[in-house]
Write an enzyme that holds these catalytic residues in place. Structure first.
Site, PDB file in Angstrom:
ATOM      1  N   GLY A 115      -8.309  32.949 -21.736  1.00 62.13           N
ATOM      2  CA  GLY A 115      -8.151  32.988 -20.630  1.00 62.13           C
ATOM      3  C   GLY A 115      -6.367  32.490 -19.562  1.00 62.13           C
ATOM      4  O   GLY A 115      -5.896  32.870 -19.425  1.00 62.13           O
TER       5      GLY A 115
ATOM      6  N   GLU B 238      -2.823  26.166 -20.054  1.00 63.01           N
ATOM      7  CA  GLU B 238      -4.486  26.717 -19.643  1.00 63.01           C
ATOM      8  C   GLU B 238      -4.184  27.249 -17.899  1.00 63.01           C
ATOM      9  O   GLU B 238      -3.869  27.158 -17.530  1.00 63.01           O
ATOM     10  CB  GLU B 238      -4.573  25.089 -19.756  1.00 63.01           C
ATOM     11  CG  GLU B 238      -6.708  24.896 -19.796  1.00 63.01           C
ATOM     12  CD  GLU B 238      -7.479  26.135 -20.645  1.00 63.01           C
ATOM     13  OE1 GLU B 238      -7.253  26.849 -20.552  1.00 63.01           O
ATOM     14  OE2 GLU B 238      -7.911  25.020 -21.254  1.00 63.01           O
ATOM     15  N   ASP B 239      -5.173  27.795 -18.296  1.00 60.59           N
ATOM     16  CA  ASP B 239      -6.040  28.609 -16.633  1.00 60.59           C
ATOM     17  C   ASP B 239      -6.449  28.193 -16.300  1.00 60.59           C
ATOM     18  O   ASP B 239      -6.078  27.714 -15.217  1.00 60.59           O
ATOM     19  CB  ASP B 239      -6.581  29.985 -17.300  1.00 60.59           C
ATOM     20  CG  ASP B 239      -8.036  30.047 -18.947  1.00 60.59           C
ATOM     21  OD1 ASP B 239      -8.528  28.445 -18.557  1.00 60.59           O
ATOM     22  OD2 ASP B 239      -8.901  30.827 -18.413  1.00 60.59           O
TER      23      ASP B 239
ATOM     24  N   SER C  31     -14.066  20.534 -16.193  1.00 55.36           N
ATOM     25  CA  SER C  31     -15.174  19.049 -15.908  1.00 55.36           C
ATOM     26  C   SER C  31     -13.453  18.178 -16.982  1.00 55.36           C
ATOM     27  O   SER C  31     -14.226  16.962 -17.390  1.00 55.36           O
ATOM     28  CB  SER C  31     -15.815  19.572 -17.437  1.00 55.36           C
ATOM     29  OG  SER C  31     -15.380  19.360 -18.366  1.00 55.36           O
TER      30      SER C  31
ATOM     31  N   THR D  61     -12.543  19.160 -21.946  1.00 54.85           N
ATOM     32  CA  THR D  61     -12.053  19.714 -23.811  1.00 54.85           C
ATOM     33  C   THR D  61     -10.525  19.735 -23.914  1.00 54.85           C
ATOM     34  O   THR D  61     -10.234  19.364 -24.865  1.00 54.85           O
ATOM     35  CB  THR D  61     -12.207  21.526 -23.774  1.00 54.85           C
ATOM     36  OG1 THR D  61     -13.596  21.926 -24.070  1.00 54.85           O
ATOM     37  CG2 THR D  61     -11.738  22.299 -24.065  1.00 54.85           C
ATOM     38  N   LEU D  62     -10.023  19.665 -22.633  1.00 56.85           N
ATOM     39  CA  LEU D  62      -8.515  19.237 -22.655  1.00 56.85           C
ATOM     40  C   LEU D  62      -8.515  17.893 -22.987  1.00 56.85           C
ATOM     41  O   LEU D  62      -6.799  18.288 -23.700  1.00 56.85           O
ATOM     42  CB  LEU D  62      -8.005  19.712 -21.441  1.00 56.85           C
ATOM     43  CG  LEU D  62      -7.237  20.906 -21.133  1.00 56.85           C
ATOM     44  CD1 LEU D  62      -5.801  21.469 -21.887  1.00 56.85           C
ATOM     45  CD2 LEU D  62      -8.491  22.068 -21.310  1.00 56.85           C
TER      46      LEU D  62
ATOM     47  N   LYS E 117      -9.710  22.600 -10.915  1.00 55.33           N
ATOM     48  CA  LYS E 117     -11.072  21.735  -9.822  1.00 55.33           C
ATOM     49  C   LYS E 117     -11.015  20.479 -10.208  1.00 55.33           C
ATOM     50  O   LYS E 117     -11.631  20.175 -10.528  1.00 55.33           O
ATOM     51  CB  LYS E 117     -12.390  22.436 -10.795  1.00 55.33           C
ATOM     52  CG  LYS E 117     -12.078  24.030 -10.040  1.00 55.33           C
ATOM     53  CD  LYS E 117     -13.543  24.634 -10.722  1.00 55.33           C
ATOM     54  CE  LYS E 117     -13.878  25.985 -10.399  1.00 55.33           C
ATOM     55  NZ  LYS E 117     -14.907  26.858 -11.680  1.00 55.33           N
TER      56      LYS E 117
END
Length: 173
Positions: free
Chosen positions: A42, A97-98, A102, A105-106, A129
């Site tokens: 992404g 990142e796109d 949550s 992962t990052l 988000k």
């Protein structure tokens, strides 16, 4: 059945904000060489456009990661599918990142990269988000904060489709 996609952020708004982000990043890293790390798939559209607007020298590398589990839930571990081609030790690194939702992962990815000895490590995302955040992740450069909706376009997909849309759209299934 075809999905209906409504525009959340127009292609012009995306283009304008990416140019603005590039100006902010160029100023923050003035006099330095910036090493951009794209999180695939992404992030490829966003990093490509962002790097074209940077006013500083930069190098590019790519990673592919995924959270893996029993197939229905994330184990909250990160599996590196494609690792970096070059070491990042002593470099000023910006992860591109796109979207961040949550944060699981990052958070894991940033810990992994931080252990590799970069001079600095920061994060840039096109979309954030914050209401979906479960793990605290510091985002240094944000394109847009968006509500919790399933979005596509500019690299984001639905069943591998719609990455090529030049705008950010909401999928209505």
């Amino acid at each position: 059945m075809a999905e209906k996609i409504s525009t959340m952020i127009s292609s012009q708004e995306v283009a304008d904000r990416i140019a603005g982000l590039a100006a902010e990043i160029s100023e923050a890293y003035r006099g330095k060489v910036l090493h951009l790390i794209c999180v695939l798939k992404g992030g490829a559209f966003f990093m490509t456009e962002l790097s074209k607007h940077l006013l500083i020298p930069c190098t590019l590398d790519f990673m592919a990661v995924s959270s893996y589990g029993d197939g229905t839930t994330s184990s909250r571990n990160v599996k590196i599918i494609k690792d970096l081609d070059e070491p990042i030790e002593g470099r000023d690194v910006l992860v591109v990142e796109d979207i961040i939702d949550s944060g699981h992962t990052l958070s894991c990815l940033l810990k992994e990269l931080g252990g590799r000895g970069p001079k600095s490590l920061k994060l840039c995302t096109l979309l954030d988000k914050p209401e979906r955040r479960e793990v605290k992740v510091h985002v240094d450069f944000t394109g847009f904060k968006i509500p919790d909706a399933f979005v596509v376009g500019y690299g984001l997909d639905y069943q591998q489709k719609y990455r090529n849309l030049p705008f950010i759209g909401v999928v209505e299934i």
